[in-house]
Design a protein around this motif. Structure first.
Motif, PDB file in Angstrom:
ATOM      1  N   SER A 166      49.422  41.208  45.615  1.00  0.00           N
ATOM      2  CA  SER A 166      48.000  42.011  45.355  1.00  0.00           C
ATOM      3  C   SER A 166      48.108  43.315  46.196  1.00  0.00           C
ATOM      4  O   SER A 166      47.275  43.946  46.061  1.00  0.00           O
ATOM      5  CB  SER A 166      47.101  41.119  46.010  1.00  0.00           C
ATOM      6  OG  SER A 166      47.208  40.723  47.495  1.00  0.00           O
ATOM      7  N   VAL A 193      33.763  40.635  48.760  1.00  0.00           N
ATOM      8  CA  VAL A 193      33.929  39.383  48.313  1.00  0.00           C
ATOM      9  C   VAL A 193      32.790  38.470  48.682  1.00  0.00           C
ATOM     10  O   VAL A 193      32.380  38.489  49.852  1.00  0.00           O
ATOM     11  CB  VAL A 193      35.300  38.793  48.390  1.00  0.00           C
ATOM     12  CG1 VAL A 193      35.480  38.689  50.065  1.00  0.00           C
ATOM     13  CG2 VAL A 193      35.518  37.409  47.906  1.00  0.00           C
ATOM     14  N   ILE A 235      46.982  34.728  50.690  1.00  0.00           N
ATOM     15  CA  ILE A 235      47.208  36.119  50.504  1.00  0.00           C
ATOM     16  C   ILE A 235      48.579  35.860  49.567  1.00  0.00           C
ATOM     17  O   ILE A 235      49.687  35.829  50.296  1.00  0.00           O
ATOM     18  CB  ILE A 235      47.557  36.782  51.707  1.00  0.00           C
ATOM     19  CG1 ILE A 235      46.079  36.505  52.429  1.00  0.00           C
ATOM     20  CG2 ILE A 235      47.749  38.428  51.226  1.00  0.00           C
ATOM     21  CD1 ILE A 235      46.170  37.354  53.706  1.00  0.00           C
ATOM     22  N   ILE A 284      43.614  35.921  47.414  1.00  0.00           N
ATOM     23  CA  ILE A 284      43.756  37.375  47.534  1.00  0.00           C
ATOM     24  C   ILE A 284      45.144  37.599  46.687  1.00  0.00           C
ATOM     25  O   ILE A 284      46.095  37.355  46.979  1.00  0.00           O
ATOM     26  CB  ILE A 284      43.758  37.951  48.632  1.00  0.00           C
ATOM     27  CG1 ILE A 284      42.266  37.713  49.590  1.00  0.00           C
ATOM     28  CG2 ILE A 284      43.875  39.500  48.210  1.00  0.00           C
ATOM     29  CD1 ILE A 284      42.461  38.290  50.761  1.00  0.00           C
ATOM     30  N   TYR A 293      39.930  36.939  44.432  1.00  0.00           N
ATOM     31  CA  TYR A 293      39.566  38.296  44.809  1.00  0.00           C
ATOM     32  C   TYR A 293      40.726  39.197  44.439  1.00  0.00           C
ATOM     33  O   TYR A 293      41.831  39.098  45.155  1.00  0.00           O
ATOM     34  CB  TYR A 293      39.298  38.244  46.219  1.00  0.00           C
ATOM     35  CG  TYR A 293      38.784  39.569  46.822  1.00  0.00           C
ATOM     36  CD1 TYR A 293      37.593  40.155  46.175  1.00  0.00           C
ATOM     37  CD2 TYR A 293      39.246  40.414  47.790  1.00  0.00           C
ATOM     38  CE1 TYR A 293      36.752  41.266  46.517  1.00  0.00           C
ATOM     39  CE2 TYR A 293      38.678  41.531  48.149  1.00  0.00           C
ATOM     40  CZ  TYR A 293      37.642  41.993  47.553  1.00  0.00           C
ATOM     41  OH  TYR A 293      37.051  43.173  48.196  1.00  0.00           O
ATOM     42  N   GLY A 294      40.248  40.251  43.687  1.00  0.00           N
ATOM     43  CA  GLY A 294      41.569  41.187  43.237  1.00  0.00           C
ATOM     44  C   GLY A 294      42.422  41.018  41.948  1.00  0.00           C
ATOM     45  O   GLY A 294      43.436  41.586  41.841  1.00  0.00           O
ATOM     46  N   ILE A 351      43.437  44.473  53.236  1.00  0.00           N
ATOM     47  CA  ILE A 351      43.833  43.280  53.841  1.00  0.00           C
ATOM     48  C   ILE A 351      43.554  43.041  54.996  1.00  0.00           C
ATOM     49  O   ILE A 351      42.882  41.964  55.436  1.00  0.00           O
ATOM     50  CB  ILE A 351      45.037  42.609  52.999  1.00  0.00           C
ATOM     51  CG1 ILE A 351      45.539  43.047  51.634  1.00  0.00           C
ATOM     52  CG2 ILE A 351      45.160  41.341  53.459  1.00  0.00           C
ATOM     53  CD1 ILE A 351      44.091  42.523  50.493  1.00  0.00           C
TER      54      ILE A 351
END
Length: 328
Positions: free
Chosen positions: A261, A245, A257, A176, A209-210, A280
């Protein structure tokens, strides 16, 4: 010399703020107890020593920003570990999370290189890799789940390597992040941890993701487009309605993580546009898959330019406790 500092009970106790009628997680967590085999080994920890603990998770820190600086970034990620640990240890021990599920191992003590040139910093990052991955390998081999608080995102590589070696297979990774961190193998730094892990076949599938469209260069975008094991969902598309996702192929994946983000979190690449903290937290708490590790990177409580935030440490404590709850 660089080393793994293993915490004693008194070091944990010194971080706990006691209050009558309450029990904090820090009063329940386990610590590493040396086994007889440790005395005959050069390793800081042993497989048998970890297996003695009933804890499911092993928490450790990598307080460094050498990898960030080696990527021409702003120093400060070395400041997150200790405040985050203190925030986590002072969470209430209760029916939702007792604390006995977690062994607090310690942190890596990493000396600054005398030479501050980019080349020297990148060489130092390679040394950090060799310090970190054997410890991760032992933790995973003992049947535990590492929870690692950084530090720069360069540490994704040794964490992935250690997990893969212990598992004896290439692993899946969900990152992420606003950035793919797929820069060239130009010497180790925070922007190419996944490049090295992919090149050495420690990753089977890499899910991003992101990602932010405006902050990933064209060569990286071309890589993602051409390689079938690289799969990305852009934050820009999430804003347009792509809000899930795909986790169908993520069995036993590592969870990365990068705090850059999340909008308005003090980090090496702080952003005004990104996921909310609750986005998140929801992703972690509602995910039904089991992850092989958690790595929280790039956060800071103080940056070199003078910016400070007391909230980063509490955010990390939320994410760690959410992860532990969700894995049961």
């Amino acid at each position: 010399m660089d080393s793994l500092k293993i915490y004693s009970q008194s070091e944990i106790d010194s971080l706990i703020i006691s209050r009558d009628g309450e029990t904090k997680l820090g009063e329940k967590v386990d610590i590493y107890s040396h086994s007889e085999s440790d005395s005959s080994s050069n390793a800081a920890i042993s497989l048998n020593g970890l297996k003695k603990s009933d804890a499911k998770f092993v928490l450790l820190g990598i307080p460094e920003d050498i990898g960030v600086r080696a990527n021409a970034g702003l120093a400060g990620t070395s400041t997150a570990w200790r405040p985050a640990l203190m925030a986590f240890l002072n969470i209430q021990s209760n029916r939702f999370l007792n604390g006995e599920e977690i062994l607090v191992l310690g942190h890596f003590e990493i000396e600054e290189p005398e030479d501050s040139s980019i080349i020297a910093l990148r060489n130092k990052v390679a040394e950090i890799d060799d310090l970190v991955y054997p410890v991760i390998e032992i933790i995973v081999s003992a049947g535990k789940i590492p929870i690692v608080i950084g530090g720069g995102h360069n540490n994704a590589y040794p964490i992935i390597k250690g997990t893969s070696l212990a598992s004896r297979i290439a692993i899946n990774v969900l990152n992420i992040d606003a950035h793919a961190d797929l820069r060239e193998q130009e010497g180790r730094h925070s922007g190419n941890g996944f490049t090295f892990a992919l090149a050495e076949n420690f990753i089977e599938n890499y899910y991003m993701y992101g990602l932010h469209q405006s902050y990933n260069n064209e060569p990286i975008l071309n890589q993602i487009e051409k390689k079938s094991n690289l799969k990305a969902i852009f934050f820009d598309d999430i804003l347009k309605g792509t809000d899930a996702v795909e986790l169908s192929e993520l069995a036993r994946a590592g969870l990365e993580i990068d705090l850059d983000s999340i909008q308005n979190v003090l980090s090496s690449a702080e952003t005004p546009s990104g996921f909310s903290v609750n986005d998140i937290r929801k992703l972690i708490l509602t995910n039904k898959r089991k992850f092989s590790y958690l790595h929280i990177s790039e956060g800071a409580t103080r940056l070199l330019d003078g910016r400070v935030s007391k909230l980063t440490s509490k955010l990390i404590a939320y994410l760690v406790s959410d992860f532990a709850k969700a894995q049961f």
